[in-house]
Design an enzyme around this catalytic site. Structure first.
Site, PDB file in Angstrom:
ATOM      1  N   LYS A  13     -10.575 -34.533  -9.352  1.00  0.00           N
ATOM      2  CA  LYS A  13     -10.844 -33.264  -8.658  1.00  0.00           C
ATOM      3  C   LYS A  13      -9.882 -33.079  -7.470  1.00  0.00           C
ATOM      4  O   LYS A  13      -9.278 -32.024  -7.309  1.00  0.00           O
ATOM      5  CB  LYS A  13     -12.303 -33.217  -8.151  1.00  0.00           C
ATOM      6  CG  LYS A  13     -13.348 -33.380  -9.252  1.00  0.00           C
ATOM      7  CD  LYS A  13     -14.762 -33.255  -8.730  1.00  0.00           C
ATOM      8  CE  LYS A  13     -15.143 -34.320  -7.720  1.00  0.00           C
ATOM      9  NZ  LYS A  13     -15.172 -35.704  -8.264  1.00  0.00           N
ATOM     10  N   ARG A  88     -23.247 -30.714  -5.561  1.00  0.00           N
ATOM     11  CA  ARG A  88     -23.349 -31.985  -6.263  1.00  0.00           C
ATOM     12  C   ARG A  88     -24.775 -32.251  -6.723  1.00  0.00           C
ATOM     13  O   ARG A  88     -25.049 -33.270  -7.345  1.00  0.00           O
ATOM     14  CB  ARG A  88     -22.972 -33.058  -5.269  1.00  0.00           C
ATOM     15  CG  ARG A  88     -22.010 -34.072  -5.762  1.00  0.00           C
ATOM     16  CD  ARG A  88     -21.758 -34.993  -4.587  1.00  0.00           C
ATOM     17  NE  ARG A  88     -20.888 -36.039  -4.910  1.00  0.00           N
ATOM     18  CZ  ARG A  88     -19.599 -36.046  -4.630  1.00  0.00           C
ATOM     19  NH1 ARG A  88     -19.040 -35.025  -4.057  1.00  0.00           N
ATOM     20  NH2 ARG A  88     -18.885 -37.097  -4.923  1.00  0.00           N
ATOM     21  N   ARG A 123      -6.329 -46.299  -6.937  1.00  0.00           N
ATOM     22  CA  ARG A 123      -6.215 -45.097  -6.104  1.00  0.00           C
ATOM     23  C   ARG A 123      -5.762 -45.462  -4.689  1.00  0.00           C
ATOM     24  O   ARG A 123      -6.211 -46.421  -4.088  1.00  0.00           O
ATOM     25  CB  ARG A 123      -7.556 -44.369  -6.028  1.00  0.00           C
ATOM     26  CG  ARG A 123      -7.477 -43.217  -5.024  1.00  0.00           C
ATOM     27  CD  ARG A 123      -8.520 -42.182  -5.187  1.00  0.00           C
ATOM     28  NE  ARG A 123      -9.863 -42.651  -4.959  1.00  0.00           N
ATOM     29  CZ  ARG A 123     -10.921 -41.843  -5.005  1.00  0.00           C
ATOM     30  NH1 ARG A 123     -10.747 -40.555  -5.304  1.00  0.00           N
ATOM     31  NH2 ARG A 123     -12.119 -42.310  -4.805  1.00  0.00           N
ATOM     32  N   ARG A 156      -9.789 -46.450  -0.232  1.00  0.00           N
ATOM     33  CA  ARG A 156     -11.086 -45.996   0.302  1.00  0.00           C
ATOM     34  C   ARG A 156     -12.134 -47.098   0.228  1.00  0.00           C
ATOM     35  O   ARG A 156     -12.175 -47.868  -0.732  1.00  0.00           O
ATOM     36  CB  ARG A 156     -11.565 -44.783  -0.509  1.00  0.00           C
ATOM     37  CG  ARG A 156     -11.168 -43.474   0.148  1.00  0.00           C
ATOM     38  CD  ARG A 156     -11.444 -42.276  -0.672  1.00  0.00           C
ATOM     39  NE  ARG A 156     -12.780 -42.187  -1.236  1.00  0.00           N
ATOM     40  CZ  ARG A 156     -13.208 -41.144  -1.932  1.00  0.00           C
ATOM     41  NH1 ARG A 156     -12.406 -40.116  -2.142  1.00  0.00           N
ATOM     42  NH2 ARG A 156     -14.419 -41.109  -2.432  1.00  0.00           N
ATOM     43  N   ARG A 167     -21.844 -44.934  -7.849  1.00  0.00           N
ATOM     44  CA  ARG A 167     -21.533 -43.501  -7.717  1.00  0.00           C
ATOM     45  C   ARG A 167     -21.588 -42.807  -9.073  1.00  0.00           C
ATOM     46  O   ARG A 167     -22.020 -41.648  -9.176  1.00  0.00           O
ATOM     47  CB  ARG A 167     -20.154 -43.318  -7.072  1.00  0.00           C
ATOM     48  CG  ARG A 167     -20.166 -43.677  -5.586  1.00  0.00           C
ATOM     49  CD  ARG A 167     -18.782 -43.911  -5.044  1.00  0.00           C
ATOM     50  NE  ARG A 167     -17.927 -42.769  -5.122  1.00  0.00           N
ATOM     51  CZ  ARG A 167     -16.591 -42.826  -5.086  1.00  0.00           C
ATOM     52  NH1 ARG A 167     -15.986 -43.996  -4.986  1.00  0.00           N
ATOM     53  NH2 ARG A 167     -15.887 -41.729  -5.150  1.00  0.00           N
TER      54      ARG A 167
END
Ligand code: AP5
Length: 214
Positions: A13, A88, A123, A156, A167
């Site tokens: 996203k 969400r 990431r 992160r 998650r």
């Protein structure tokens, strides 16, 4: 142009938000980035949010709804905005509807869970801007540095594998019902629901998303 980006954590996203934002000149409203900015600033909201985010859970609907309502009322959102990570939950989507905030497009990016777990380990992010890279699939021009500012990229805190799996669980329980919510919304209103295969390369996904939105 008002757009919602929908998809699991790590579906891409944030990556596609940068492309859409650059093409259409609308601001990206990332609730995750807003919360991380509050954590960095050490505000009471940030301190509370950090515990929840590190545990892979969702911050309370009331807090998030308040943040987004305030943000979309700002002047740079007059011609549209791109919601990344909001809504969400069904209560968040209901609150948006109740506030009279309609959207033109809901863009779903679909990626299977196991692919997401693989992606997250690679990431790297630029905390100042939210620009996102991947060490293999979407590397920066200079290793470990942001393309625009040259600042160091970071990993992160919530990208550890066990947190990513939590998650994903939260996504399936609380966010996935929004697919049916917005499919029904699209059938009854002018909103268009667009779904993309997020396992294709970053460039292939961008090309298809931009073509559909144009
Ligand atoms: P948030 O920051 O919104 O995280 P998220 O939705 O979990 O999404 P991510 O940012 O992890 O992933 P993404 O889909 O943007 O993927 P990306 O483009 O980076 O939220 C964090 C936390 O804040 C939540 O857990 C929650 O606690 C809280 N929060 C936020 N909003 C909330 C809300 N509304 N309500 C309650 N709580 C909220 O891509 C991932 C990686 O894959 C990158 O390395 C990228 O380079 C790579 N990649 C992207 N596309 C491709 C591709 N096509 N092929 C290969 N690699 C790709």
């Amino acid at each position: 142009m008002r757009i919602i980006l929908l998809g699991a954590p790590g579906a891409g996203k944030g990556t596609q938000a940068q492309v859409i934002m650059n093409k259409f000149g609308i601001p990206q409203i990332s609730t995750g980035d807003m919360l991380r900015a509050a954590i960095k600033a050490g505000t009471p909201l940030g301190l509370e949010a950090k515990k929840v985010m590190d545990a892979g859970q969702l911050v309370s609907d009331d807090i998030i709804i308040g943040l987004v309502k305030e943000r979309v009322a700002q002047e740079d959102c007059t011609d549209g905005f791109l919601l990344d990570g909001f809504p969400r939950t069904i209560p968040q989507a209901d609150a948006m509807k109740d506030a009279g905030i309609s959207v033109d497009y809901v863009v779903e990016i679909d990626v299977p869970d196991e692919e997401i777990v693989k992606r997250m380990s690679g990431r790297r992010v630029h905390p100042g801007s939210g620009r996102t890279y991947h060490v293999v699939y979407n590397p920066p021009k200079v290793e470990g540095k942001d393309d625009v500012t040259g600042d160091d990229l970071v990993i992160r805190d919530d990208d550890q594998e066990d947190t990513v799996r939590k998650r994903l669980g939260v996504y399936h329980d609380q966010t996935k019902p929004l697919i049916d919510f917005y499919t029904a919304e699209a059938a009854a209103s002018a909103t268009q629901y667009l779904k993309f295969d997020g396992t294709e390369s970053v460039d292939q996904v961008s090309e298809k998303v931009l073509a559909a939105l144009s």
